[in-house]
Design a protein around this motif. Sequence first.
Motif, mmCIF file in Angstrom:
data_model
loop_
_atom_site.group_PDB
_atom_site.id
_atom_site.type_symbol
_atom_site.label_atom_id
_atom_site.label_comp_id
_atom_site.label_asym_id
_atom_site.label_seq_id
_atom_site.Cartn_x
_atom_site.Cartn_y
_atom_site.Cartn_z
ATOM 1 N N ARG A 68 -13.845 -93.307 29.668
ATOM 2 C CA ARG A 68 -14.138 -93.379 28.237
ATOM 3 C C ARG A 68 -12.995 -94.071 27.511
ATOM 4 O O ARG A 68 -11.884 -94.179 28.011
ATOM 5 N N GLU A 69 -13.282 -94.497 26.305
ATOM 6 C CA GLU A 69 -12.289 -95.191 25.481
ATOM 7 C C GLU A 69 -11.447 -94.215 24.651
ATOM 8 O O GLU A 69 -10.248 -94.379 24.516
ATOM 9 N N THR A 70 -12.128 -93.231 24.057
ATOM 10 C CA THR A 70 -11.447 -92.298 23.161
ATOM 11 C C THR A 70 -11.841 -90.870 23.496
ATOM 12 O O THR A 70 -12.834 -90.628 24.197
ATOM 13 N N THR A 79 -19.171 -83.696 18.158
ATOM 14 C CA THR A 79 -17.978 -84.503 18.416
ATOM 15 C C THR A 79 -16.818 -84.126 17.510
ATOM 16 O O THR A 79 -15.702 -83.901 17.996
ATOM 17 N N ASP A 80 -17.061 -84.039 16.214
ATOM 18 C CA ASP A 80 -15.976 -83.733 15.271
ATOM 19 C C ASP A 80 -15.346 -82.380 15.571
ATOM 20 O O ASP A 80 -14.124 -82.222 15.514
ATOM 21 N N ALA A 84 -11.478 -81.970 16.829
ATOM 22 C CA ALA A 84 -10.581 -81.159 15.989
ATOM 23 C C ALA A 84 -9.976 -80.011 16.800
ATOM 24 O O ALA A 84 -8.783 -79.703 16.654
ATOM 25 N N LYS A 85 -10.785 -79.395 17.664
ATOM 26 C CA LYS A 85 -10.295 -78.288 18.497
ATOM 27 C C LYS A 85 -9.169 -78.749 19.407
ATOM 28 O O LYS A 85 -8.118 -78.108 19.509
#
Length: 132
Positions: A68-70, A79-80, A84-85
């Motif tokens: 994966r890239e990110t 996703t958010d 964040a976790k």
Amino acid sequence: MMSRVRHKDSKAELALRRALHAAGVRYRLHAPDVFGRPDLVIRSRRLAVFVDGDLWHGNPAEVRRRGRETLADLFPTRTDWWVAKIERTMARDREVTERLRAEGWTVVRLWEHDVLHDAPACARTVCRAIGR
């Protein structure tokens, strides 16, 4: 899902403990009176050792290993929340390291992948921190 993530006695932690024991290093496990509850503690040397899980502690190499890239690309849903976790975990790791160092501790942080790949080399890293 998170309840299945091991908080202690992971394969990586057990491999490091075996390698350190074979090298003659004695330690305490998960000392509750040391800030951050390090995985291994050598009180006489004021050394705290953490074995950080690659994914949950934000190892950038883990993202690449998974193709994966990110970090966000690893989580197709929520996703958010997941990003964040993991970012909170990374921030907490930095805070723990800074506080322990301010209290005079030497902190060694090892990635799970590195320990599983070469536990004796990671044990040598800990031994160097001890001064052996």
